[in-house]
Design a protein around this motif. Structure first.
Motif, PDB file in Angstrom:
ATOM      1  N   MET A 185       0.848  -1.171   0.000  1.00 27.89           N
ATOM      2  CA  MET A 185       0.000   0.000   0.000  1.00 27.89           C
ATOM      3  C   MET A 185       0.893   1.233   0.000  1.00 27.89           C
ATOM      4  SD  MET A 185      -3.085   0.913   2.638  1.00 27.89           S
ATOM      5  CE  MET A 185      -4.151  -0.406   2.171  1.00 27.89           C
ATOM      6  N   SER A 186       0.575   2.177  -0.861  1.00 33.33           N
ATOM      7  CA  SER A 186       1.403   3.385  -0.958  1.00 33.33           C
ATOM      8  C   SER A 186       1.142   4.314   0.224  1.00 33.33           C
ATOM      9  CB  SER A 186       1.117   4.118  -2.270  1.00 33.33           C
ATOM     10  OG  SER A 186      -0.136   4.767  -2.191  1.00 33.33           O
ATOM     11  N   GLU A 187       2.047   5.268   0.394  1.00 29.27           N
ATOM     12  CA  GLU A 187       1.927   6.230   1.492  1.00 29.27           C
ATOM     13  C   GLU A 187       0.644   7.063   1.347  1.00 29.27           C
ATOM     14  OE1 GLU A 187       4.722   9.518   3.742  1.00 29.27           O
ATOM     15  OE2 GLU A 187       5.587   8.285   2.163  1.00 29.27           O
ATOM     16  N   LEU A 188       0.300   7.439   0.119  1.00 32.92           N
ATOM     17  CA  LEU A 188      -0.940   8.210  -0.107  1.00 32.92           C
ATOM     18  C   LEU A 188      -2.170   7.382   0.255  1.00 32.92           C
ATOM     19  CD1 LEU A 188      -0.255  10.086  -3.470  1.00 32.92           C
ATOM     20  CD2 LEU A 188      -0.443  11.063  -1.183  1.00 32.92           C
ATOM     21  N   ASP A 189      -2.141   6.114  -0.088  1.00 36.92           N
ATOM     22  CA  ASP A 189      -3.263   5.239   0.263  1.00 36.92           C
ATOM     23  C   ASP A 189      -3.407   5.148   1.780  1.00 36.92           C
ATOM     24  OD1 ASP A 189      -3.804   4.711  -2.408  1.00 36.92           O
ATOM     25  OD2 ASP A 189      -2.617   2.846  -2.440  1.00 36.92           O
ATOM     26  N   LEU A 190      -2.260   5.088   2.492  1.00 31.22           N
ATOM     27  CA  LEU A 190      -2.309   5.034   3.951  1.00 31.22           C
ATOM     28  C   LEU A 190      -2.912   6.322   4.532  1.00 31.22           C
ATOM     29  CD1 LEU A 190       1.115   3.386   4.848  1.00 31.22           C
ATOM     30  CD2 LEU A 190      -1.155   2.383   5.100  1.00 31.22           C
ATOM     31  N   TYR A 191      -2.488   7.466   3.988  1.00 29.28           N
ATOM     32  CA  TYR A 191      -3.045   8.744   4.462  1.00 29.28           C
ATOM     33  C   TYR A 191      -4.557   8.762   4.263  1.00 29.28           C
ATOM     34  CZ  TYR A 191       1.202  11.364   5.564  1.00 29.28           C
ATOM     35  OH  TYR A 191       2.340  11.829   6.155  1.00 29.28           O
ATOM     36  N   ALA A 192      -5.004   8.326   3.092  1.00 36.74           N
ATOM     37  CA  ALA A 192      -6.444   8.332   2.807  1.00 36.74           C
ATOM     38  C   ALA A 192      -7.172   7.385   3.757  1.00 36.74           C
ATOM     39  CB  ALA A 192      -6.685   7.920   1.363  1.00 36.74           C
ATOM     40  N   LYS A 193      -6.612   6.212   3.968  1.00 32.56           N
ATOM     41  CA  LYS A 193      -7.228   5.216   4.847  1.00 32.56           C
ATOM     42  C   LYS A 193      -7.377   5.760   6.266  1.00 32.56           C
ATOM     43  CE  LYS A 193      -5.822   0.962   7.134  1.00 32.56           C
ATOM     44  NZ  LYS A 193      -4.808  -0.090   7.196  1.00 32.56           N
ATOM     45  N   TYR A 194      -6.263   6.316   6.839  1.00 31.28           N
ATOM     46  CA  TYR A 194      -6.307   6.795   8.220  1.00 31.28           C
ATOM     47  C   TYR A 194      -7.097   8.093   8.358  1.00 31.28           C
ATOM     48  CZ  TYR A 194      -3.252   3.041   9.635  1.00 31.28           C
ATOM     49  OH  TYR A 194      -2.754   1.798   9.910  1.00 31.28           O
ATOM     50  N   LEU A 195      -7.111   8.898   7.337  1.00 34.93           N
ATOM     51  CA  LEU A 195      -7.919  10.130   7.381  1.00 34.93           C
ATOM     52  C   LEU A 195      -9.396   9.766   7.453  1.00 34.93           C
ATOM     53  CD1 LEU A 195      -7.898  13.199   7.299  1.00 34.93           C
ATOM     54  CD2 LEU A 195      -8.008  13.066   4.805  1.00 34.93           C
ATOM     55  N   ASP A 196      -9.800   8.805   6.620  1.00 35.48           N
ATOM     56  CA  ASP A 196     -11.195   8.366   6.624  1.00 35.48           C
ATOM     57  C   ASP A 196     -11.553   7.743   7.971  1.00 35.48           C
ATOM     58  OD1 ASP A 196     -13.740   7.757   5.329  1.00 35.48           O
ATOM     59  OD2 ASP A 196     -13.041   5.659   5.393  1.00 35.48           O
ATOM     60  N   LEU A 197     -10.659   6.896   8.499  1.00 32.43           N
ATOM     61  CA  LEU A 197     -10.902   6.241   9.771  1.00 32.43           C
ATOM     62  C   LEU A 197     -10.949   7.262  10.905  1.00 32.43           C
ATOM     63  CD1 LEU A 197     -11.252   3.557  11.276  1.00 32.43           C
ATOM     64  CD2 LEU A 197      -8.770   3.422  11.428  1.00 32.43           C
ATOM     65  N   GLY A 198     -10.005   8.221  10.877  1.00 35.47           N
ATOM     66  CA  GLY A 198      -9.951   9.244  11.926  1.00 35.47           C
ATOM     67  C   GLY A 198     -11.228  10.080  11.961  1.00 35.47           C
ATOM     68  N   VAL A 199     -11.731  10.431  10.779  1.00 35.83           N
ATOM     69  CA  VAL A 199     -12.967  11.217  10.708  1.00 35.83           C
ATOM     70  C   VAL A 199     -14.125  10.396  11.273  1.00 35.83           C
ATOM     71  CG1 VAL A 199     -14.652  12.246   9.118  1.00 35.83           C
ATOM     72  CG2 VAL A 199     -12.207  12.675   8.815  1.00 35.83           C
ATOM     73  N   ARG A 200     -14.185   9.096  10.941  1.00 36.80           N
ATOM     74  CA  ARG A 200     -15.263   8.248  11.457  1.00 36.80           C
ATOM     75  C   ARG A 200     -15.161   8.072  12.968  1.00 36.80           C
ATOM     76  NH1 ARG A 200     -15.291   2.893   8.699  1.00 36.80           N
ATOM     77  NH2 ARG A 200     -13.393   3.438   7.625  1.00 36.80           N
ATOM     78  N   LEU A 201     -13.937   8.183  13.507  1.00 35.49           N
ATOM     79  CA  LEU A 201     -13.751   8.077  14.953  1.00 35.49           C
ATOM     80  C   LEU A 201     -14.011   9.404  15.660  1.00 35.49           C
ATOM     81  CD1 LEU A 201     -10.537   5.854  15.106  1.00 35.49           C
ATOM     82  CD2 LEU A 201     -12.870   5.166  15.681  1.00 35.49           C
ATOM     83  N   GLY A 202     -14.288  10.426  14.877  1.00 37.32           N
ATOM     84  CA  GLY A 202     -14.631  11.720  15.471  1.00 37.32           C
ATOM     85  C   GLY A 202     -13.459  12.637  15.688  1.00 37.32           C
ATOM     86  N   ARG A 203     -12.360  12.365  15.089  1.00 36.99           N
ATOM     87  CA  ARG A 203     -11.196  13.234  15.220  1.00 36.99           C
ATOM     88  C   ARG A 203     -11.308  14.341  14.178  1.00 36.99           C
ATOM     89  NH1 ARG A 203      -6.919  10.927  18.301  1.00 36.99           N
ATOM     90  NH2 ARG A 203      -7.402   8.796  18.869  1.00 36.99           N
ATOM     91  N   SER A 204     -10.694  15.495  14.521  1.00 37.35           N
ATOM     92  CA  SER A 204     -10.707  16.603  13.575  1.00 37.35           C
ATOM     93  C   SER A 204      -9.551  17.545  13.858  1.00 37.35           C
ATOM     94  CB  SER A 204     -12.034  17.377  13.680  1.00 37.35           C
ATOM     95  OG  SER A 204     -12.150  17.940  14.967  1.00 37.35           O
ATOM     96  N   GLY A 205      -9.275  18.383  12.908  1.00 37.44           N
ATOM     97  CA  GLY A 205      -8.262  19.419  13.070  1.00 37.44           C
ATOM     98  C   GLY A 205      -6.874  18.875  13.303  1.00 37.44           C
ATOM     99  N   GLU A 206      -6.158  19.561  14.241  1.00 36.47           N
ATOM    100  CA  GLU A 206      -4.780  19.217  14.570  1.00 36.47           C
ATOM    101  C   GLU A 206      -4.694  17.811  15.146  1.00 36.47           C
ATOM    102  OE1 GLU A 206      -0.822  19.814  14.483  1.00 36.47           O
ATOM    103  OE2 GLU A 206      -2.271  21.275  13.761  1.00 36.47           O
ATOM    104  N   ASP A 207      -5.659  17.412  15.934  1.00 36.23           N
ATOM    105  CA  ASP A 207      -5.682  16.078  16.528  1.00 36.23           C
ATOM    106  C   ASP A 207      -5.754  15.015  15.426  1.00 36.23           C
ATOM    107  OD1 ASP A 207      -5.968  14.073  18.612  1.00 36.23           O
ATOM    108  OD2 ASP A 207      -8.083  13.958  18.011  1.00 36.23           O
ATOM    109  N   LEU A 208      -6.617  15.246  14.421  1.00 34.81           N
ATOM    110  CA  LEU A 208      -6.748  14.315  13.303  1.00 34.81           C
ATOM    111  C   LEU A 208      -5.434  14.225  12.523  1.00 34.81           C
ATOM    112  CD1 LEU A 208      -8.411  12.465  11.467  1.00 34.81           C
ATOM    113  CD2 LEU A 208      -9.163  14.519  10.228  1.00 34.81           C
ATOM    114  N   ALA A 209      -4.813  15.380  12.234  1.00 35.18           N
ATOM    115  CA  ALA A 209      -3.570  15.411  11.454  1.00 35.18           C
ATOM    116  C   ALA A 209      -2.462  14.672  12.193  1.00 35.18           C
ATOM    117  CB  ALA A 209      -3.157  16.852  11.181  1.00 35.18           C
TER     118      ALA A 209
END
Length: 134
Positions: free
Chosen positions: A1-25
């Motif tokens: 899995m490429s680095e971009l795919d990982l970012y997309a995967k964890y960004l989507d997961l983080g948003v579903r977990l309710g993370r946002s902003g600096e905490d999400l990043a």
């Protein structure tokens, strides 16, 4: 899995977990870094395993080569011993033949002398002892 795919995967997961902003990043960065490190460790383990396998194969090939060389040397030594044994047997046979020839020649001379003595009338002589009373 490429680095971009990982970012997309964890960004989507983080948003579903309710993370946002600096905490999400920060969370996404940590997860991507952890996955990349895990992937790097796995690649390194596989590289080491392949390296060890190659080393093992080289050692096995070297051992096989040494075994073959030892077998070849042993075969050569056995052949040399067999040649020596054959040569010794040949020499012994020649000695035996020469000894037998000499024995036969001696026997022939003995017989020739015996027949000459009988032909000359010079066979075995009797010793006569003078006996005046006879």
């Amino acid at each position: 899995m490429s680095e971009l795919d990982l970012y997309a995967k964890y960004l989507d997961l983080g948003v579903r977990l309710g993370r946002s902003g600096e905490d999400l990043a920060t969370w996404v960065e940590d997860k991507v870094r952890q996955d990349m490190e895990r992937s790097d460790r796995q690649v390194e383990r596989e590289r080491k395993r392949e390296e060890m396998e190659l080393q093992k194969q080289r050692e096995e090939m070297e051992l096989q080569k040494q075994r073959e060389e030892m077998e070849l040397q042993q075969h050569r030594e056995e052949m040399a011993l067999q040649r020596e044994e054959r040569e010794m047997q040949k020499e012994e046979s020649q000695r035996q033949l020469e000894l037998r020839r000499m024995e036969l020649e001696a026997e022939i001379k003995k017989l020739e002398l015996g027949s000459r003595n009988n032909a000359d009338g010079a066979g075995p002589k009797q010793n006569y002892v003078y006996d005046p009373e006879a």
